[in-house]
Structure formats: C-alpha cells, structure tokens
Design a protein around this motif. Structure first.
Motif, PDB file in Angstrom:
ATOM      1  N   GLY A 126      -5.845  -8.819 -11.917  1.00  0.00           N
ATOM      2  CA  GLY A 126      -5.221  -7.607 -12.422  1.00  0.00           C
ATOM      3  C   GLY A 126      -5.396  -6.429 -11.491  1.00  0.00           C
ATOM      4  O   GLY A 126      -5.404  -5.281 -11.928  1.00  0.00           O
ATOM      5  N   LEU A 127      -5.541  -6.695 -10.202  1.00  0.00           N
ATOM      6  CA  LEU A 127      -5.717  -5.612  -9.231  1.00  0.00           C
ATOM      7  C   LEU A 127      -4.476  -5.360  -8.376  1.00  0.00           C
ATOM      8  O   LEU A 127      -4.324  -4.293  -7.808  1.00  0.00           O
ATOM      9  CB  LEU A 127      -6.904  -5.923  -8.299  1.00  0.00           C
ATOM     10  CG  LEU A 127      -8.270  -5.906  -8.969  1.00  0.00           C
ATOM     11  CD1 LEU A 127      -9.332  -6.434  -8.018  1.00  0.00           C
ATOM     12  CD2 LEU A 127      -8.615  -4.512  -9.428  1.00  0.00           C
ATOM     13  N   GLY A 128      -3.600  -6.348  -8.283  1.00  0.00           N
ATOM     14  CA  GLY A 128      -2.469  -6.262  -7.361  1.00  0.00           C
ATOM     15  C   GLY A 128      -1.564  -5.070  -7.583  1.00  0.00           C
ATOM     16  O   GLY A 128      -1.277  -4.311  -6.654  1.00  0.00           O
ATOM     17  N   LEU A 129      -1.101  -4.867  -8.810  1.00  0.00           N
ATOM     18  CA  LEU A 129      -0.175  -3.766  -9.062  1.00  0.00           C
ATOM     19  C   LEU A 129      -0.872  -2.411  -9.028  1.00  0.00           C
ATOM     20  O   LEU A 129      -0.242  -1.403  -8.709  1.00  0.00           O
ATOM     21  CB  LEU A 129       0.562  -3.960 -10.388  1.00  0.00           C
ATOM     22  CG  LEU A 129       1.595  -5.087 -10.387  1.00  0.00           C
ATOM     23  CD1 LEU A 129       2.206  -5.257 -11.765  1.00  0.00           C
ATOM     24  CD2 LEU A 129       2.669  -4.856  -9.344  1.00  0.00           C
ATOM     25  N   SER A 130      -2.161  -2.384  -9.317  1.00  0.00           N
ATOM     26  CA  SER A 130      -2.927  -1.148  -9.171  1.00  0.00           C
ATOM     27  C   SER A 130      -2.967  -0.749  -7.688  1.00  0.00           C
ATOM     28  O   SER A 130      -2.767   0.416  -7.330  1.00  0.00           O
ATOM     29  CB  SER A 130      -4.342  -1.350  -9.719  1.00  0.00           C
ATOM     30  OG  SER A 130      -5.149  -0.245  -9.418  1.00  0.00           O
ATOM     31  N   TYR A 131      -3.195  -1.722  -6.822  1.00  0.00           N
ATOM     32  CA  TYR A 131      -3.183  -1.491  -5.370  1.00  0.00           C
ATOM     33  C   TYR A 131      -1.789  -1.061  -4.912  1.00  0.00           C
ATOM     34  O   TYR A 131      -1.636  -0.088  -4.171  1.00  0.00           O
ATOM     35  CB  TYR A 131      -3.624  -2.762  -4.643  1.00  0.00           C
ATOM     36  CG  TYR A 131      -3.351  -2.750  -3.155  1.00  0.00           C
ATOM     37  CD1 TYR A 131      -4.135  -1.989  -2.292  1.00  0.00           C
ATOM     38  CD2 TYR A 131      -2.313  -3.499  -2.622  1.00  0.00           C
ATOM     39  CE1 TYR A 131      -3.877  -1.967  -0.927  1.00  0.00           C
ATOM     40  CE2 TYR A 131      -2.050  -3.487  -1.265  1.00  0.00           C
ATOM     41  CZ  TYR A 131      -2.839  -2.721  -0.416  1.00  0.00           C
ATOM     42  OH  TYR A 131      -2.567  -2.705   0.920  1.00  0.00           O
ATOM     43  N   VAL A 132      -0.757  -1.766  -5.375  1.00  0.00           N
ATOM     44  CA  VAL A 132       0.628  -1.433  -5.013  1.00  0.00           C
ATOM     45  C   VAL A 132       0.921   0.020  -5.388  1.00  0.00           C
ATOM     46  O   VAL A 132       1.459   0.788  -4.587  1.00  0.00           O
ATOM     47  CB  VAL A 132       1.618  -2.401  -5.710  1.00  0.00           C
ATOM     48  CG1 VAL A 132       3.044  -1.861  -5.669  1.00  0.00           C
ATOM     49  CG2 VAL A 132       1.544  -3.784  -5.069  1.00  0.00           C
ATOM     50  N   ASP A 133       0.551   0.413  -6.603  1.00  0.00           N
ATOM     51  CA  ASP A 133       0.773   1.778  -7.071  1.00  0.00           C
ATOM     52  C   ASP A 133       0.049   2.785  -6.174  1.00  0.00           C
ATOM     53  O   ASP A 133       0.612   3.815  -5.800  1.00  0.00           O
ATOM     54  CB  ASP A 133       0.300   1.893  -8.522  1.00  0.00           C
ATOM     55  CG  ASP A 133       0.546   3.267  -9.111  1.00  0.00           C
ATOM     56  OD1 ASP A 133       1.703   3.742  -9.071  1.00  0.00           O
ATOM     57  OD2 ASP A 133      -0.415   3.877  -9.622  1.00  0.00           O
ATOM     58  N   SER A 134      -1.201   2.484  -5.801  1.00  0.00           N
ATOM     59  CA  SER A 134      -1.969   3.389  -4.934  1.00  0.00           C
ATOM     60  C   SER A 134      -1.322   3.538  -3.558  1.00  0.00           C
ATOM     61  O   SER A 134      -1.258   4.640  -3.012  1.00  0.00           O
ATOM     62  CB  SER A 134      -3.405   2.884  -4.758  1.00  0.00           C
ATOM     63  OG  SER A 134      -4.102   2.978  -5.961  1.00  0.00           O
ATOM     64  N   VAL A 135      -0.840   2.427  -3.007  1.00  0.00           N
ATOM     65  CA  VAL A 135      -0.187   2.481  -1.696  1.00  0.00           C
ATOM     66  C   VAL A 135       1.071   3.343  -1.775  1.00  0.00           C
ATOM     67  O   VAL A 135       1.287   4.226  -0.938  1.00  0.00           O
ATOM     68  CB  VAL A 135       0.174   1.065  -1.185  1.00  0.00           C
ATOM     69  CG1 VAL A 135       1.073   1.139   0.043  1.00  0.00           C
ATOM     70  CG2 VAL A 135      -1.084   0.272  -0.874  1.00  0.00           C
ATOM     71  N   ILE A 136       1.883   3.116  -2.783  1.00  0.00           N
ATOM     72  CA  ILE A 136       3.137   3.863  -2.909  1.00  0.00           C
ATOM     73  C   ILE A 136       2.858   5.349  -3.114  1.00  0.00           C
ATOM     74  O   ILE A 136       3.488   6.207  -2.488  1.00  0.00           O
ATOM     75  CB  ILE A 136       4.012   3.286  -4.056  1.00  0.00           C
ATOM     76  CG1 ILE A 136       4.385   1.827  -3.761  1.00  0.00           C
ATOM     77  CG2 ILE A 136       5.255   4.137  -4.263  1.00  0.00           C
ATOM     78  CD1 ILE A 136       5.037   1.573  -2.411  1.00  0.00           C
ATOM     79  N   ARG A 137       1.884   5.675  -3.954  1.00  0.00           N
ATOM     80  CA  ARG A 137       1.544   7.091  -4.158  1.00  0.00           C
ATOM     81  C   ARG A 137       0.993   7.716  -2.886  1.00  0.00           C
ATOM     82  O   ARG A 137       1.297   8.866  -2.588  1.00  0.00           O
ATOM     83  CB  ARG A 137       0.552   7.243  -5.317  1.00  0.00           C
ATOM     84  CG  ARG A 137       1.260   7.168  -6.670  1.00  0.00           C
ATOM     85  CD  ARG A 137       0.376   7.505  -7.857  1.00  0.00           C
ATOM     86  NE  ARG A 137      -0.588   6.445  -8.108  1.00  0.00           N
ATOM     87  CZ  ARG A 137      -1.908   6.571  -7.976  1.00  0.00           C
ATOM     88  NH1 ARG A 137      -2.438   7.699  -7.612  1.00  0.00           N
ATOM     89  NH2 ARG A 137      -2.706   5.552  -8.228  1.00  0.00           N
ATOM     90  N   SER A 138       0.212   6.971  -2.106  1.00  0.00           N
ATOM     91  CA  SER A 138      -0.330   7.520  -0.853  1.00  0.00           C
ATOM     92  C   SER A 138       0.786   7.784   0.161  1.00  0.00           C
ATOM     93  O   SER A 138       0.622   8.596   1.064  1.00  0.00           O
ATOM     94  CB  SER A 138      -1.391   6.587  -0.261  1.00  0.00           C
ATOM     95  OG  SER A 138      -0.789   5.454   0.321  1.00  0.00           O
ATOM     96  N   HIS A 139       1.918   7.109  -0.004  1.00  0.00           N
ATOM     97  CA  HIS A 139       3.092   7.329   0.858  1.00  0.00           C
ATOM     98  C   HIS A 139       4.032   8.377   0.246  1.00  0.00           C
ATOM     99  O   HIS A 139       5.163   8.527   0.695  1.00  0.00           O
ATOM    100  CB  HIS A 139       3.842   6.008   1.069  1.00  0.00           C
ATOM    101  CG  HIS A 139       3.192   5.105   2.064  1.00  0.00           C
ATOM    102  ND1 HIS A 139       2.061   4.379   1.774  1.00  0.00           N
ATOM    103  CD2 HIS A 139       3.513   4.816   3.350  1.00  0.00           C
ATOM    104  CE1 HIS A 139       1.719   3.669   2.841  1.00  0.00           C
ATOM    105  NE2 HIS A 139       2.576   3.920   3.804  1.00  0.00           N
TER     106      HIS A 139
END
Length: 162
Positions: A126-139
């Motif tokens: 359950g970490l994948g989409l949390s990571y995806v969200d963080s990457v997109i927000r950091s961009h």
C-alpha cells in the motif's frame, strides 16, 4: 524520507513520450506473459518537461504494474499522453476491478489498500500510490483517479511543462 522532505530530484529535461515508451519496453516480457494489450496514443508533439526522470519512470512503472495486478486475465491498458498549453496530461486506464467511490481519495494514503473481503492475493504494502502522489506533487502536478467497481480505473496525471 519522501514523507518528511518530499521527493527530491535533480531537475533535468524529460521527454515523457520517450519515458513511457522505455517503461513499456522494459515491461514487454511481463505484459506478454499476462497477455496484456496496451494502446499508447499521443495528442500533440511536445512532451518535454523539467523533472526527475528516475522518479517519473517509477510513477509510470507503478501505475502500469497496478493496472496489471488489478486486472483480470488478458488486461487491456490504454495510455494517452496529451499536450496542453501549459501542462502535459498522462492518462493510464485499465479494465480492472475498479475502486469504490468511498476509497478513491484513500488510495493515495500510505499503507491503504482497497478491501477485497478475505482475499488478499495481490502482493504489496500500500505504498505505491502514496509514492506516486508524492512524486507528482513534488513536480507541482496533480493526480486523480476515475473509477467504478467492475469497470476499471483511470489515473490522470497533469504536470506543468516548465
């Protein structure tokens, strides 16, 4: 780490069309093994932005991997890359199990997994989409999901061009 500081990356030119093509190439064997059909289309011609190619590669890989994991036999995945005036939109759609409305916001939370009754035959933390969200927000981008149980999911990412 990415929770405390956000996702850190070296800003560099990234061609998102080339990046998606490379991820698809790297996943060819697993896509073939699962008899997945992938339709990759583009609208526009300039898919260049400034970002972290390693993290963006992981985002595309993660979304495609989820599309495979949560789809029935012979998954159908469509990828659409759209050039807009100030943004690039990436849409990844599958024919998987879908997400109930009450869970659509929660899928981006750390450790959250959509309940599937007593059956947990899909590996993950359950970490994948949390990571995806963080990457997109950091961009300085956004991500959302459109989904309906039994009809699949579509993840929509919007990233600024500069």
């Amino acid at each position: 780490i990415f929770e405390d500081k956000g996702v850190e990356f070296n800003a560099e030119p990234v061609d998102l069309q080339q990046l998606v093509s490379q991820v698809l190439g790297s996943m060819k064997l697993v896509l073939d093994k699962q008899k997945a059909s992938v339709d990759f289309r583009t609208e526009g011609s300039d898919f260049n932005l400034i970002g972290g190619s390693t993290h963006l590669t992981s985002v595309v890989y993660n979304l495609l991997d989820n599309a495979l994991k949560y789809s029935p036999a012979e998954p159908r995945i469509s990828i659409l890359l759209q050039e807009n005036t100030e943004t690039i939109t990436l849409r990844i759609k599958d024919n998987g199990m879908g997400i109930a409305p009450e869970y659509k916001k929660k899928v981006f939370e750390k450790f959250f997994r959509v309940p599937t009754g007593d059956v947990h035959n899909i590996k993950g933390y359950g970490l994948g989409l949390s990571y995806v969200d963080s990457v997109i927000r950091s961009h300085k981008g956004s991500i959302e999901v459109e989904s309906e149980p039994g009809k699949g999911s579509e993840f929509i990412i919007r990233l600024p061009k500069s």
